[in-house]
Design a protein around this motif. Sequence first.
Motif, PDB file in Angstrom:
ATOM      1  N   GLU A 187       0.842  -1.196   0.000  1.00 35.04           N
ATOM      2  CA  GLU A 187       0.000   0.000   0.000  1.00 35.04           C
ATOM      3  C   GLU A 187       0.877   1.246   0.000  1.00 35.04           C
ATOM      4  O   GLU A 187       2.104   1.172   0.154  1.00 35.04           O
ATOM      5  CB  GLU A 187      -0.913   0.010   1.236  1.00 35.04           C
ATOM      6  CG  GLU A 187      -1.815  -1.207   1.363  1.00 35.04           C
ATOM      7  CD  GLU A 187      -2.593  -1.194   2.662  1.00 35.04           C
ATOM      8  OE1 GLU A 187      -2.866  -0.081   3.168  1.00 35.04           O
ATOM      9  OE2 GLU A 187      -2.910  -2.264   3.183  1.00 35.04           O
ATOM     10  N   ASP A 215       0.753   5.256   1.655  1.00 37.14           N
ATOM     11  CA  ASP A 215       0.118   6.281   2.462  1.00 37.14           C
ATOM     12  C   ASP A 215       0.378   7.630   1.808  1.00 37.14           C
ATOM     13  O   ASP A 215       1.483   8.173   1.886  1.00 37.14           O
ATOM     14  CB  ASP A 215       0.674   6.245   3.887  1.00 37.14           C
ATOM     15  CG  ASP A 215      -0.105   7.140   4.844  1.00 37.14           C
ATOM     16  OD1 ASP A 215      -0.787   8.066   4.362  1.00 37.14           O
ATOM     17  OD2 ASP A 215      -0.028   6.923   6.063  1.00 37.14           O
ATOM     18  N   GLU A 234       5.515   4.271   1.768  1.00 36.89           N
ATOM     19  CA  GLU A 234       5.158   2.960   1.243  1.00 36.89           C
ATOM     20  C   GLU A 234       4.984   1.973   2.401  1.00 36.89           C
ATOM     21  O   GLU A 234       5.811   1.929   3.312  1.00 36.89           O
ATOM     22  CB  GLU A 234       6.231   2.450   0.288  1.00 36.89           C
ATOM     23  CG  GLU A 234       6.298   3.206  -1.039  1.00 36.89           C
ATOM     24  CD  GLU A 234       7.284   2.584  -2.004  1.00 36.89           C
ATOM     25  OE1 GLU A 234       7.884   1.545  -1.632  1.00 36.89           O
ATOM     26  OE2 GLU A 234       7.466   3.121  -3.092  1.00 36.89           O
ATOM     27  N   ILE A 235       3.917   1.209   2.357  1.00 41.08           N
ATOM     28  CA  ILE A 235       3.641   0.203   3.377  1.00 41.08           C
ATOM     29  C   ILE A 235       3.809  -1.166   2.735  1.00 41.08           C
ATOM     30  O   ILE A 235       3.021  -1.560   1.874  1.00 41.08           O
ATOM     31  CB  ILE A 235       2.222   0.361   3.952  1.00 41.08           C
ATOM     32  CG1 ILE A 235       2.014   1.773   4.495  1.00 41.08           C
ATOM     33  CG2 ILE A 235       1.965  -0.672   5.034  1.00 41.08           C
ATOM     34  CD1 ILE A 235       0.591   2.065   4.917  1.00 41.08           C
ATOM     35  N   GLU A 236       4.851  -1.868   3.128  1.00 43.12           N
ATOM     36  CA  GLU A 236       5.114  -3.167   2.516  1.00 43.12           C
ATOM     37  C   GLU A 236       4.141  -4.218   3.025  1.00 43.12           C
ATOM     38  O   GLU A 236       3.531  -4.080   4.086  1.00 43.12           O
ATOM     39  CB  GLU A 236       6.551  -3.593   2.766  1.00 43.12           C
ATOM     40  CG  GLU A 236       6.931  -3.733   4.215  1.00 43.12           C
ATOM     41  CD  GLU A 236       8.383  -4.141   4.367  1.00 43.12           C
ATOM     42  OE1 GLU A 236       9.014  -4.460   3.346  1.00 43.12           O
ATOM     43  OE2 GLU A 236       8.885  -4.149   5.498  1.00 43.12           O
ATOM     44  N   ASN A 258       0.561  -6.372   9.078  1.00 43.63           N
ATOM     45  CA  ASN A 258       1.808  -5.822   8.563  1.00 43.63           C
ATOM     46  C   ASN A 258       2.149  -4.603   9.412  1.00 43.63           C
ATOM     47  O   ASN A 258       1.806  -4.543  10.582  1.00 43.63           O
ATOM     48  CB  ASN A 258       1.693  -5.508   7.071  1.00 43.63           C
ATOM     49  CG  ASN A 258       0.641  -4.460   6.757  1.00 43.63           C
ATOM     50  OD1 ASN A 258      -0.074  -3.978   7.639  1.00 43.63           O
ATOM     51  ND2 ASN A 258       0.548  -4.081   5.492  1.00 43.63           N
ATOM     52  N   ASP A 259       2.822  -3.629   8.858  1.00 42.39           N
ATOM     53  CA  ASP A 259       3.235  -2.489   9.669  1.00 42.39           C
ATOM     54  C   ASP A 259       2.072  -1.608  10.120  1.00 42.39           C
ATOM     55  O   ASP A 259       2.164  -0.943  11.159  1.00 42.39           O
ATOM     56  CB  ASP A 259       4.233  -1.619   8.880  1.00 42.39           C
ATOM     57  CG  ASP A 259       5.589  -2.295   8.755  1.00 42.39           C
ATOM     58  OD1 ASP A 259       5.894  -3.166   9.591  1.00 42.39           O
ATOM     59  OD2 ASP A 259       6.334  -1.961   7.813  1.00 42.39           O
ATOM     60  N   LYS A 260       0.974  -1.600   9.373  1.00 46.76           N
ATOM     61  CA  LYS A 260      -0.096  -0.646   9.653  1.00 46.76           C
ATOM     62  C   LYS A 260      -1.490  -1.249   9.783  1.00 46.76           C
ATOM     63  O   LYS A 260      -2.339  -0.688  10.472  1.00 46.76           O
ATOM     64  CB  LYS A 260      -0.137   0.414   8.535  1.00 46.76           C
ATOM     65  CG  LYS A 260       1.083   1.317   8.471  1.00 46.76           C
ATOM     66  CD  LYS A 260       1.141   2.251   9.668  1.00 46.76           C
ATOM     67  CE  LYS A 260       2.293   3.239   9.536  1.00 46.76           C
ATOM     68  NZ  LYS A 260       2.374   4.162  10.677  1.00 46.76           N
ATOM     69  N   HIS A 285       4.846   1.904  13.376  1.00 46.55           N
ATOM     70  CA  HIS A 285       4.741   0.529  12.930  1.00 46.55           C
ATOM     71  C   HIS A 285       4.269  -0.388  14.057  1.00 46.55           C
ATOM     72  O   HIS A 285       4.760  -0.305  15.196  1.00 46.55           O
ATOM     73  CB  HIS A 285       6.091   0.041  12.399  1.00 46.55           C
ATOM     74  CG  HIS A 285       6.459   0.661  11.098  1.00 46.55           C
ATOM     75  ND1 HIS A 285       7.651   0.406  10.452  1.00 46.55           N
ATOM     76  CD2 HIS A 285       5.787   1.524  10.295  1.00 46.55           C
ATOM     77  CE1 HIS A 285       7.707   1.093   9.323  1.00 46.55           C
ATOM     78  NE2 HIS A 285       6.576   1.781   9.208  1.00 46.55           N
TER      79      HIS A 285
END
Length: 466
Positions: free
Chosen positions: A115, A117, A123-125, A147-149, A244
């Motif tokens: 994704e 942001d 960038e959100i892996e 994931n991170d978010k 994160h």
Amino acid sequence: MMNPDGGDGDRLEAAGAGSSSAQQGHPTMEWRFAQVFGERAAGEDVQEVDIISAIEFDKSGDHLATGDRGGRVVLFERTDARDNASRREMERQDAPITRHPEFRYKSEFQSHEPEFDYLKSLEIEEKINKIRWCQTANNSLSLLSTNDKTIKYWKVQEKKVKQVSVMNLDSRSVGTGTSSSASTSSSRGLLPNGGCSDKSSFLNSDILFPPGGYPSLRLPVVASQDVNLVARCRRVYAHAHDYHINSISTNSDGETYISADDLRINLWNLEINNQSFNIVDVKPPNMEDLTEVITCAEFHPTHCNTLAYSSSKGSIRLIDLRQSALCDNHSKIFEEHEAPGSRSFFTEIIASISDIKFSRDGRYILSRDYMTLKLWDLNMDSGPVSTFQVHEHLRPKLCDLYENDSIFDKFECCLSGDGLHVATGSYGSDHFGGKQKPHEASDCKPNKAHTHTNLSGPWCAESASS
């Protein structure tokens, strides 16, 4: 990795059994290769998206979930038959059970996609950071992945594919009645809801019923042909963390869970994805005054009102949700005080706790920092009851590890289902295991073992030991 269903160990690539040091009269812990998934051909490079980033047993030990850097979740199930009667008979005869559990591939699904942001130009892996199993119902499997978010709540269940195997009428006995019905009804004017403008003539002339009816008339038969596993995303919990996500943990009440980032811990209801409650907030009014961050958070395995979280300063705080809505004050704090004159530039870095786990009975907390593995008793907050030296041989090289950022690597830890064994990871193909005796945790001894592994870089095995 330690399977929670049983006292000895089991991991995705290797399984082991045994006990502590032979010097105390116990047999040496031995690790033997048992099973491997995802073998590659000689000379074949490992793709970045195929590297495992999260792994978790369910409470029964019958299912195993792995997540990778490509955002996929792969499920495995235990296949070795559990003959309870024969097992009870062997236990009655004190016969050792030497067979290791066997797992097979069950299903996989794409949990997260990359994704972007746009507000933060970030960038959100898709890499899966954590997986936690939820309580099962109606023979379905439920789990949380993040994931991170973004956290997602998945339900995996069997769906039977049904087909009509037997049709209605036998063409030999229908005669001309059905064919005339099909031809004439198509030419007549139809009304809404399946009506016909000329009902009397349609009923009288198109369908001819012989005396006694049709002997071969039968209802269609629906038969189940195949069984497919279907993964369905029930809830998506997003936009609740500015930093994160480093951990998620399900509650023993089966209805709530927590998610934690560097500065906050949020409490969620599994059925509500648009609202969460902030229960811990360590963010200071001025970010320049920030001295420590949250590194891990875990619910107590049996007390739904109790949770623990660790910090980058090497402390573990136990909080009670019944005290206040915002748990700024802890009920207990576990930390090891420095020896006089032992402080150095690296002291605070290597003291940062990367992972904590409760024992199955909730009596102990296992913590992992860069150098050691510590066991804490909830009834004694003066210091750890046992310390396992894992990376003591790297102490002379801390300066080099700091220069190449390896000193900031994170390692996880786990306890076996019976609470007698602990394990953590190291570099290369090494992992460390130890054994403790109930209520004699100070006698714990570290035990280093070499195992086959397909994982690159620092890693350890994960366990659902709640």
